[in-house]
Design an enzyme around this catalytic site. Structure first.
Site, PDB file in Angstrom:
ATOM      1  CB  THR A  14       0.281 -38.233  11.775  1.00  0.00           C
ATOM      2  OG1 THR A  14       0.722 -37.843  13.066  1.00  0.00           O
ATOM      3  CG2 THR A  14      -1.096 -38.840  11.887  1.00  0.00           C
ATOM      4  CG  ASP A  58       6.577 -38.220  16.274  1.00  0.00           C
ATOM      5  OD1 ASP A  58       5.521 -38.701  16.690  1.00  0.00           O
ATOM      6  OD2 ASP A  58       6.842 -36.994  16.322  1.00  0.00           O
ATOM      7  CB  SER A  59       8.198 -34.284  12.576  1.00  0.00           C
ATOM      8  OG  SER A  59       7.252 -33.574  13.324  1.00  0.00           O
ATOM      9  CB  SER A  60       8.844 -35.105  18.334  1.00  0.00           C
ATOM     10  OG  SER A  60       7.475 -34.921  18.137  1.00  0.00           O
ATOM     11  CB  THR A  90       1.830 -31.599  11.641  1.00  0.00           C
ATOM     12  OG1 THR A  90       1.454 -32.342  12.796  1.00  0.00           O
ATOM     13  CG2 THR A  90       1.055 -32.079  10.437  1.00  0.00           C
ATOM     14  CG  ASP A  91       4.207 -32.828  16.446  1.00  0.00           C
ATOM     15  OD1 ASP A  91       3.072 -32.361  16.243  1.00  0.00           O
ATOM     16  OD2 ASP A  91       4.404 -33.865  17.115  1.00  0.00           O
ATOM     17  CB  THR A 167       3.364 -20.734  12.967  1.00  0.00           C
ATOM     18  OG1 THR A 167       4.459 -19.817  12.827  1.00  0.00           O
ATOM     19  CG2 THR A 167       3.237 -21.126  14.422  1.00  0.00           C
ATOM     20  CB  THR A 278       6.880 -10.098  18.561  1.00  0.00           C
ATOM     21  OG1 THR A 278       5.752 -10.017  19.433  1.00  0.00           O
ATOM     22  CG2 THR A 278       6.399 -10.585  17.208  1.00  0.00           C
ATOM     23  CB  CYS A 280       2.471 -10.836  18.940  1.00  0.00           C
ATOM     24  SG  CYS A 280       2.336  -9.727  20.323  1.00  0.00           S
TER      25      CYS A 280
HETATM   26  N1  ASP Z   1       3.848 -36.339  16.049  1.00  0.00           N
HETATM   27  C1  ASP Z   1       3.550 -36.332  14.645  1.00  0.00           C
HETATM   28  C2  ASP Z   1       4.785 -35.844  13.922  1.00  0.00           C
HETATM   29  O1  ASP Z   1       5.049 -34.688  13.908  1.00  0.00           O
HETATM   30  C3  ASP Z   1       2.393 -35.432  14.377  1.00  0.00           C
HETATM   31  C4  ASP Z   1       1.963 -35.336  12.938  1.00  0.00           C
HETATM   32  O2  ASP Z   1       2.575 -35.839  12.023  1.00  0.00           O
HETATM   33  O3  ASP Z   1       0.948 -34.700  12.701  1.00  0.00           O
HETATM   34  O4  ASP Z   1       5.498 -36.626  13.362  1.00  0.00           O
END
Ligand code: ASP
Length: 344
Positions: A14, A58-60, A90-91, A167, A278, A280
């Protein structure tokens, strides 16, 4: 005094995205645009250079090939730079941070991963602050001139976290990351306040060893009340899978019924490596506390203690990627390799 030399490795996420005028969806853009939006970077008296993925993602879409690309950039530029900032979505940031912590053995320089929740071009962006703070952390040195941070870490908003302890906790908040089982490496407020007790300390200065081969023959097995024997067996016998991160209840517990334990025992006896982690968010596996976790341990399931699921799955990929036998993988799972867990 020489200016700090920092290499930015831009992978996407992002932070560098802009809105597609037709669809309204956010899409990765190129790095020149990103830096244009942060003129303040030029106010830092640093020598900053950058490398970007041929197509920022995109990190996905991150996978071990991308992790290897980042690791190779660090390796190729290790001597020439004082620190590295990786811009990343961030993903899957916590997975990349965990994977890099294993791949970059004997890392004595900072590899600071950051990104943002809002694109850097937006008025309320968190990207500008995150990028600038990440650069300052990558340039920070101790009184003797050695780098303050000598590990892979995630910088996000008010905190610096150990990468393989992190995380993603929120899809909305600017403070998106947390280490649920480890203190922050630094708190960011008016100043950057490092926590020397939490930072990685190396016993000896050894040359960087980069090992990028990751074996993806691994999977998660998430337990839930009502799981049936056929579902369990189906998952345990997934073709081609060598290592399983079993996500268990509480302090590492599972159903105690004989069909459950027998199926797990058969999988372990058949050569599968199973790591108990876990579900948790806080705390870890205590194999002796309850019958359920004790039974798992007695059939050869390995305790992951307080490891995160992200560090667990990437550690399995890394260890199998070294070409180790299931027994050897088991041995290394029992000890921390890069500060990813606390035994106890
Ligand atoms: N979908 C974005 C990614 O992980 C989300 C982000 O960067 O915050 O590339």
């Amino acid at each position: 005094m020489n200016k700090p030399k920092i290499l930015i490795i831009y992978t996407g996420g992002t932070i560098g995205m802009i809105e597609n005028q037709e669809t309204g969806a956010l899409e990765p853009f190129n790095f020149d645009h990103l830096i244009d939006n942060v003129p303040k970077v030029k106010m830092l008296d640093y020598d900053i250079q950058n490398i970007q993925f041929a197509s920022p993602i995109d990190s996905s879409d991150m996978n071990p090939t991308h992790w290897a690309e980042i690791a190779h950039h660090v390796e190729a530029n290790y001597e020439a730079f004082d620190g590295f900032v990786v811009l990343h979505g961030t993903d899957t940031m916590a997975y990349t941070a965990s994977a890099l912590s294993f791949m970059l053995e004997n890392l004595h320089k900072p590899v600071i991963i950051t990104g943002s929740q809002l694109p850097i071009g937006e008025v309320r962006t968190d990207g500008e602050e995150n990028l600038i703070t990440a650069l300052q952390i990558a340039a920070a040195v101790n009184a003797d001139g050695s780098p303050t941070v000598q590990e892979v870490a995630i910088l996000f908003e008010n905190y610096l976290w150990r990468g393989n302890r992190s995380t993603k906790m929120s899809a909305d908040n600017f403070n998106a990351f947390k280490s649920n089982n480890y203190p922050s490496l630094a708190k960011i407020g008016l100043g950057i306040h490092f926590n020397p007790d939490a930072l990685m300390k190396h016993e000896a200065m050894r040359p960087l060893q980069v090992r990028c081969n990751m074996d993806t023959s691994v999977m998660f097995l998430d337990l839930y009340p009502g799981i049936t024997e056929s579902t369990l067996r189906h998952q345990l016998n997934t073709p081609g899978v060598k290592g399983i991160v079993m996500m268990t209840f509480g302090a590492g517990n599972s159903p105690t019924e004989p069909w459950f334990i027998n199926a797990v025992k058969e999988a372990v006896d058949g050569g599968k490596v199973i790591l108990n982690v876990t579900q948790c968010v806080n705390g870890g596996v205590h194999a002796k506390r309850y019958v359920g976790s004790d039974r798992l341990a007695s059939v050869g399931v390995i305790s992951g203690y307080d490891i995160t699921s992200e560090a667990a799955i990437t550690k399995l990929m890394y260890l199998f990627g070294l070409g180790l036998s299931p027994e050897e993988v088991g041995e290394y799972l029992r000890k921390p390799l890069a500060g990813e867990m606390t035994i106890g």
